[in-house]
Design an enzyme around this catalytic site. Structure first.
Site, PDB file in Angstrom:
ATOM      1  CB  THR A 198      -0.872   0.014   1.284  1.00 33.84           C
ATOM      2  OG1 THR A 198      -1.956  -0.911   1.131  1.00 33.84           O
ATOM      3  CG2 THR A 198      -1.470   1.356   1.596  1.00 33.84           C
ATOM      4  NE  ARG A 226      -9.282  -7.480   1.751  1.00 32.86           N
ATOM      5  CZ  ARG A 226      -8.229  -6.700   1.942  1.00 32.86           C
ATOM      6  NH1 ARG A 226      -7.824  -5.883   0.995  1.00 32.86           N
ATOM      7  NH2 ARG A 226      -7.589  -6.705   3.085  1.00 32.86           N
ATOM      8  CB  ILE A 227     -13.510  -2.984   0.630  1.00 29.40           C
ATOM      9  CG1 ILE A 227     -14.186  -2.863  -0.739  1.00 29.40           C
ATOM     10  CG2 ILE A 227     -12.987  -1.625   1.089  1.00 29.40           C
ATOM     11  CD1 ILE A 227     -15.511  -2.169  -0.696  1.00 29.40           C
ATOM     12  CG  ASP A 229      -6.240  -1.242   6.141  1.00 33.43           C
ATOM     13  OD1 ASP A 229      -6.042  -1.962   5.133  1.00 33.43           O
ATOM     14  OD2 ASP A 229      -5.337  -0.615   6.712  1.00 33.43           O
ATOM     15  CB  THR A 249       0.978  -0.511   4.767  1.00 36.01           C
ATOM     16  OG1 THR A 249       1.132  -1.681   3.933  1.00 36.01           O
ATOM     17  CG2 THR A 249       2.237  -0.335   5.604  1.00 36.01           C
ATOM     18  N   GLY A 252      -5.377  -5.793   6.132  1.00 33.49           N
ATOM     19  CA  GLY A 252      -6.487  -4.866   6.316  1.00 33.49           C
ATOM     20  C   GLY A 252      -7.584  -5.317   7.256  1.00 33.49           C
TER      21      GLY A 252
HETATM   22  N1  ASP Z   1      -3.890  -2.712   3.927  1.00 32.65           N
HETATM   23  C1  ASP Z   1      -4.045  -3.160   2.565  1.00 32.65           C
HETATM   24  C2  ASP Z   1      -5.312  -3.960   2.463  1.00 32.65           C
HETATM   25  O1  ASP Z   1      -5.592  -4.737   3.351  1.00 32.65           O
HETATM   26  C3  ASP Z   1      -2.922  -3.975   2.073  1.00 32.65           C
HETATM   27  C4  ASP Z   1      -1.575  -3.544   2.541  1.00 32.65           C
HETATM   28  O2  ASP Z   1      -1.375  -2.495   3.081  1.00 32.65           O
HETATM   29  O3  ASP Z   1      -0.636  -4.316   2.381  1.00 32.65           O
HETATM   30  O4  ASP Z   1      -5.981  -3.842   1.477  1.00 32.65           O
END
Ligand code: ASP
Length: 333
Positions: A198, A226-227, A229, A249, A252
């Protein structure tokens, strides 16, 4: 627990700077796919160069008196446009071999915020999140509706294939192999080596206003819409002048359930902790329940920090009067 690294820079409050708020910016490029042994010196150099470029772009905005909101937008756009990071160009693949992008932005001055989820054709999702904040009555838009709004706002649209990269496709193939024998995706053991990434930025401007921005392609092989954080205000992104600004990051689902970004700022506000201490506490607690990742933080005094519970996190900062600090791995203990 894996190694945790924390860097704190207290900005000078002496002399001529006493009347002005110190400016500063911190960025991250994700906490996954970071393996010291498999990264070549050339790759390492490429990451440092792009992190430095992004942090400098954001800092330049602050230096000429611009807002923290413009600074985090500028830095995140650089990272979105780089194929090195999982956001914009270079976003991970969904299970169905396309890309669905999430982003959010928050203004610490008035706690206005904008977020988008599951968009497939917007070149810079952070600009769409910002348009949601500034040009709509809403906080979060998703999918087709968000794309319709992007078109209305005359943002640059691209074909979904614009986000393609070979190495992310390879990661998807590996992910699918891991998923295949499982009854459902949730049963697959979490592997940060192919699932994470991220980008994000937090900043404080000359007026003392804080802002945070986060943008991502989400997790490799995600399905069913899927969504994560990143677009959830309070989970992967948060800013309030009264406490701090955070961009996260990591895995999530944990960041949503534990409201990581707003929990850090709540500890600053109600427990009078520094943002650095609060962030370290929250990330240690998250690790204890199985949540991998990291955060970047700035508080209202201009204290810049980062902390993560993974093997590394792409990250860089620039405080007033200081050089760019750019790092990838955790410090060796
Ligand atoms: N936080 C992000 C998600 O879960 C992925 C990441 O930061 O690696 O979509």
């Amino acid at each position: 627990m894996k190694q945790l690294l924390l860097i704190i820079l207290m900005l000078s409050s002496a002399g001529a700077m006493a009347s002005k708020a110190p400016i500063g910016i911190v960025i991250h490029g994700g906490a996954g796919t970071i393996n010291r042994d498999s990264m070549t010196p050339a790759q390492e150099q490429a990451y440092h160069a792009m992190l430095t470029h992004a942090v400098n772009q954001g800092y330049a905005v602050l230096e000429r008196g611009g807002s923290s909101l413009d600074a985090v937008t500028a830095a995140v756009m650089v990272l979105e446009d780089s194929p090195l990071f999982n956001a914009g160009k270079g976003a991970v693949y969904t299970f169905d071999e396309s890309h669905e992008l999430d982003a959010s932005i928050m203004n610490g001055r008035d706690r206005s915020a904008g977020a988008v989820a599951g968009v497939t054709n917007v070149k810079n999702p952070i600009l769409l999140a910002r348009a949601v904040m500034e040009k709509s009555n809403h906080v979060m838009l998703s999918g087709k509706g968000a794309e319709q709004f992007a078109k209305q706002q005359k943002l640059e649209l691209v074909d979904n294939s614009y986000f393609n990269t070979e190495f992310r496709y390879e990661a998807l193939k590996r992910a699918k192999q891991a998923i295949a024998p499982q009854p459902h995706q949730a049963a697959v053991p979490y592997d940060p080596a192919w699932k994470m990434g991220t980008v994000g930025a937090v900043a404080i401007d000359r007026k003392g206003n804080l802002a945070a921005a986060t943008s991502t392609g989400g997790m490799t092989a995600k399905r069913y819409g899927r969504i994560g954080d990143a677009p959830v205000i309070g989970a992967g992104n948060f800013a309030d002048n009264k406490s701090c600004a955070v961009s996260a990051t990591g895995h999530g689902e944990f960041f949503i359930r534990y409201q990581v970004a707003s929990d850090i700022c709540a500890r600053v506000k109600y427990q009078k902790k520094t943002a650095a201490v609060a962030a370290k506490e929250v990330m240690a607690e998250l690790k204890a329940v199985g949540g991998d990742g990291g955060v970047i933080v700035v508080d209202s005094k201009g204290q810049l920090s980062w902390t993560f519970n993974t093997e590394g996190m792409y990250r860089a900062l620039k405080a007033e009067g200081g050089q760019v600090i750019s790092e990838i791995f955790a410090a060796k203990s």
